[in-house]
Design a protein around this motif. Structure first.
Motif: not given
Length: 841
Positions: A661, A682, A686, A634
């Motif tokens: 993603a 996530w 992130r 990603l």
């Protein structure tokens, strides 16, 4: 005609003989008092294994009474007696729709009954309905055929009143259908109510049987009962506490062997736990002990049943690649020449679903041309007889039919699911089934069926349930599985009936089952020699002995010595392996392969030069490695998109990285549900990464390329690998970066022990530039992302290349590649089972 008496097989010194003698005296007195000829007397026994025993006991009684010859009463079980009475009509055959006590027939009938009752949407309850009907059938069979329907109607009304709540509507519907089904069925034992018998004598077992009591009531004064008592004195008791299942199995086998060595024959091995019993059986068979197994095992556990189920699991359109490969490897029709290239390609591609395979791929084409017509032939819905014909054809096409046919257990599997030609006529009226429904039907039929191997003429050990020890002249009894789980003082009644419902329907209550078990337990303790074994732990949890054993421990807490005999063996330590690899030239080398060589030369020899690496399952639980691969992918997608459409707006960057993603999820074919635990972290990852990226870009670094494959030749060796990311610095130099999802301390240690680190110097060697920087980027799940620069990367690279070329030259010169066996390198090494480090001298 008077039969000639033969010498009995009962031991003259066995205490069970006295019990049989007393029972036969009682039987003789009843016969004499009734004035009935012995040949017109039927004696019903609790189970078939007592028939020969009873005849021998009667012969002993007659000889002791001074009779040179005597007529023998008919010793029968209810099923054996019914079979003999219906022999003139070619035996009993259940009518269509009646309970057949056969899952293959009763499951389709149960599905049809649900459909008729307006419960077609609840076909998954067919198995539960069949189980409920089977439990009621023993009580229903005890009702006179002329009164059975009325009995069912009366109970149905009372059952409805006890389950009047709307919450129990579905449960009531299933119970009512089961009751009506049981009440409207005919049974093999119905003919017993019309039997012509002058005297019926019932030999009572540990538990009262409803049919026996009904027959006794039906025949009135012509029916009597006798008991087979237990020996008066308790036997010699041995108590054995084992550590775990394997220890328990070894001790039990040793107890059996010790009894046989003392001349105690036969020995009873009580089957409390199927898995444990099979392990003990295997140990005894290995020692040449002749076994008689009266319990058998489920058909579903046989190799033939596994082959059938593997075929059905490989047939659906959405079958996993692992399921198809597992079946193909056990299907003789598919040769290794066709299968192996396809499997190599498939594992390299990592495709989890079989439908994702490209049909025109060169390595797959031969296999798919042979396989796919067979799979597609099993995917459309059809009636059950058509399914059986299709399955029979598929087994023949795949080469599985003949091996099953010549195997005794395989033939039992075929018979159980009606695979033989003509057997499918028995299920003609079944509805159309999908592949999933047919697979479920096969699975339930195999789970319900059992396979019992043939009995030898003479045996040393008999495997039997505790309830069938009554009247058996065993010289010793070995009873493993006496823990709190497998030998409960108050067994859980089978089925889903409540205590009130069991009382209403006439099913055995929990108290009655507990009383029967205690009776069998006390009987076992009266055998001349008895060993009780239990394990003290299972799956990391402590286990206590059964409450029945604990009562014995209160009276006699002494344990028996370990029955296993100690054998002293000379030490034969394994020498440290010292292979040489000059005959396996190294022409290409990756970073991980060179890491293996530096950590342990033997690991490099075994895993890299010999290629002895285990194949990962294509369909397995997602792990940390999958999460790392997803992040790598990603981030590469994100930076390519950001390179094409630069922006400093944080909201836009969040949107772009989320899109990357999702794209990575699709690219790697990751399941949303399986990935959920990682997806939950996530947002934190992130946020931490975008904060680090802003700081990193402020230094002037610009993303150049990512996920870059490079290979560079250094003499006869080519180094190759994939670099996670390369940035361009303001002065035109390049910054090599490698993403890590490991703990920060691990990444920091890589930088601290710079000459022990392999990855960054190896990747630097793939770029061949002298103005180069390198760093690890730790992508923290709980902490913010952070860079760990590696100072002096060019010097470290040059040193590594020099060392690498020297190592490869030494291998080519025949240098020894020893197993170092030191440090963390051995903790998770895939070659540990090859080097045998734990057995070194």
């Amino acid at each position: 005609m008077s039969p000639t008496l033969t010498a009995p097989e009962l031991s003259a010194t066995h205490p069970v003989e006295d019990c049989w003698a007393e029972a036969m005296r009682s039987l003789s007195l009843i016969i004499d008092a009734s004035g009935v000829h012995p040949s017109r007397t039927v004696v019903l026994l609790p189970y078939a294994q007592l028939m020969l025993q009873a005849r021998q006991a009667w012969s002993v009684h007659a000889l002791r009474a001074g009779a040179a010859s005597a007529f023998v009463p008919r010793f029968e079980t209810s099923m054996n007696w019914a079979a003999s009475l219906s022999a003139d009509q070619s035996g009993f055959v259940p009518a269509a729709g009646d309970i057949a006590q056969d899952a293959a027939l009763d499951l389709p009938t149960a599905a049809g009954l649900l459909q008729q009752a307006g419960l077609g949407a609840y076909q998954h309850l067919a198995g539960r309905l069949a189980e409920a009907a089977w439990s009621l059938s023993r009580v229903a069979a005890a009702q006179h055929p002329d009164q059975r329907m009325r009995w069912g109607q009366q109970l149905s009304e009372q059952l409805g009143q006890s389950m009047a709540s709307s919450v129990l509507a579905l449960e009531l519907a299933v119970a009512s259908i089961a009751l009506v089904w049981a009440a409207s069925s005919a049974y093999a034992t119905d003919c017993l109510f019309e039997a012509e018998v002058d005297l019926l004598v019932l030999l009572e077992g540990f538990q009262t049987e409803a049919l026996s009591e009904s027959l006794k009531l039906h025949f009135g004064e012509r029916a009597q009962s006798i008991k087979l008592g237990a020996p008066e004195h308790a036997g010699q008791l041995g108590l054995h506490a084992a550590g775990d299942m394997e220890d328990e199995a070894q001790r039990a086998a040793a107890c059996v062997i010790a009894h046989l060595a003392e001349g105690r024959n036969p020995v009873a091995l009580i089957a409390q736990d199927r898995v444990l019993t099979r392990r003990i059986r295997a140990m005894l068979a290995e020692r040449g002990v002749v076994l008689r197994d009266e319990t058998g095992w489920k058909l579903s556990t046989t190799r033939s049943a596994a082959g059938v189920m593997n075929l059905l699991r490989a047939a659906p359109w959405d079958a996993s690649s692992d399921a198809v490969l597992e079946w193909l490897k056990n299907a003789p029709a598919f040769s290794a020449d066709v299968l192996e290239p396809a499997e190599v390609w498939l594992r390299k591609a990592g495709l989890r679903l079989w439908r994702e395979l490209p049909l025109q791929q060169e390595e797959l084409a031969p296999l798919l041309a042979q396989l796919e017509p067979l799979r597609k032939s099993l995917q459309a819905p059809r009636p059950l007889p058509a399914w059986l014909r299709s399955l029979r054809g598929a087994l023949q096409t795949s080469g599985q039919w003949m091996p099953m046919l010549v195997d005794v257990a395989g033939a039992a599997v075929m018979e159980s699911i009606r695979l033989f030609e003509g057997d499918d006529a028995l299920v003609e009226d079944s509805p159309r089934l999908s592949l999933a429904e047919f697979t479920s039907w096969v699975n339930q039929a195999l789970e319900a069926g059992s396979y019992t191997p043939g009995h030898p003429a003479q045996s040393q050990v008999t495997i039997l349930p505790l309830s069938q020890l009554l009247g058996r002249p065993m010289q010793a009894v070995v009873m493993p599985g006496c823990d709190e789980i497998r030998l409960q003082a108050s067994p859980e009644p089978p089925g889903g009936w409540t205590p009130a419902q069991r009382l209403l329907l006439g099913l055995p209550s929990r108290d009655e089952l507990a009383t029967a078990q205690r009776s069998a337990w006390q009987y076992a303790l009266c055998m001349p020699h008895i060993d009780l074994l239990w394990r003290t732990s299972e799956a990391g949890e402590s286990l206590t002995p059964s409450a029945l054993v604990q009562l014995l421990l209160l009276r006699s807490p002494a344990f028996a010595p370990d029955p296993r005999s100690e054998r002293r063996l000379p030490a034969q330590p394994t020498l440290r392996p010292l292979p040489r690899g000059q005959d396996l030239p190294v022409s290409r080398l990756s970073a991980s392969a060179y890491e293996d060589l530096r950590r342990c030369p033997y690991r490099f020899f075994a895993l890299r030069q010999l290629g002895l690496q285990a194949s990962d399952e294509l369909e397995g639980e997602l792990g940390k490695r999958d999460f790392g691969n997803w992040l790598h992918t990603l981030l590469n997608f994100f930076h390519i998109d950001l390179q094409l459409a630069p922006t400093q707006d944080l909201t836009l960057r969040i949107h772009m990285i989320d899109q990357a993603a999702d794209k990575a999820m699709r690219e790697l074919r990751l399941s949303q549900s399986e990935f959920l635990p990682f997806a939950a972290s996530w947002p934190r990852v992130r946020q931490g990464y975008l904060e680090w990226l802003a700081e990193h870009e402020a230094s002037g670094a610009v993303f150049d390329e990512g996920e870059v494959w490079r290979d560079v030749a250094y003499g006869a060796v080519t180094l190759f690998g994939k670099i996670d990311r390369i940035d361009r610095m303001p002065d035109g130099s390049r910054l090599l970066m490698d993403y890590k999802t490991e703990p920060r301390s691990t990444t920091a240690q890589r930088i601290k022990d710079c000459r022990e680190d392999t990855q960054l110097p190896f990747y630097a060697a793939l770029l061949e530039q002298d103005t180069l920087a390198a760093a690890y980027v730790n992508l923290g799940e709980k902490e913010a992302s952070r860079s760990y620069p590696q100072p002096g990367i060019v010097e470290l690279r040059d040193e590594m290349i020099e060392s690498l070329l020297s190592d490869i030259q030494r291998i080519q010169n025949g240098a020894v590649l020893p197993a170092l066996g030191e440090g963390k390198a051995c903790a998770y090494c895939n070659a540990r089972g090859l080097c045998r480090k734990d057995f070194w001298q």
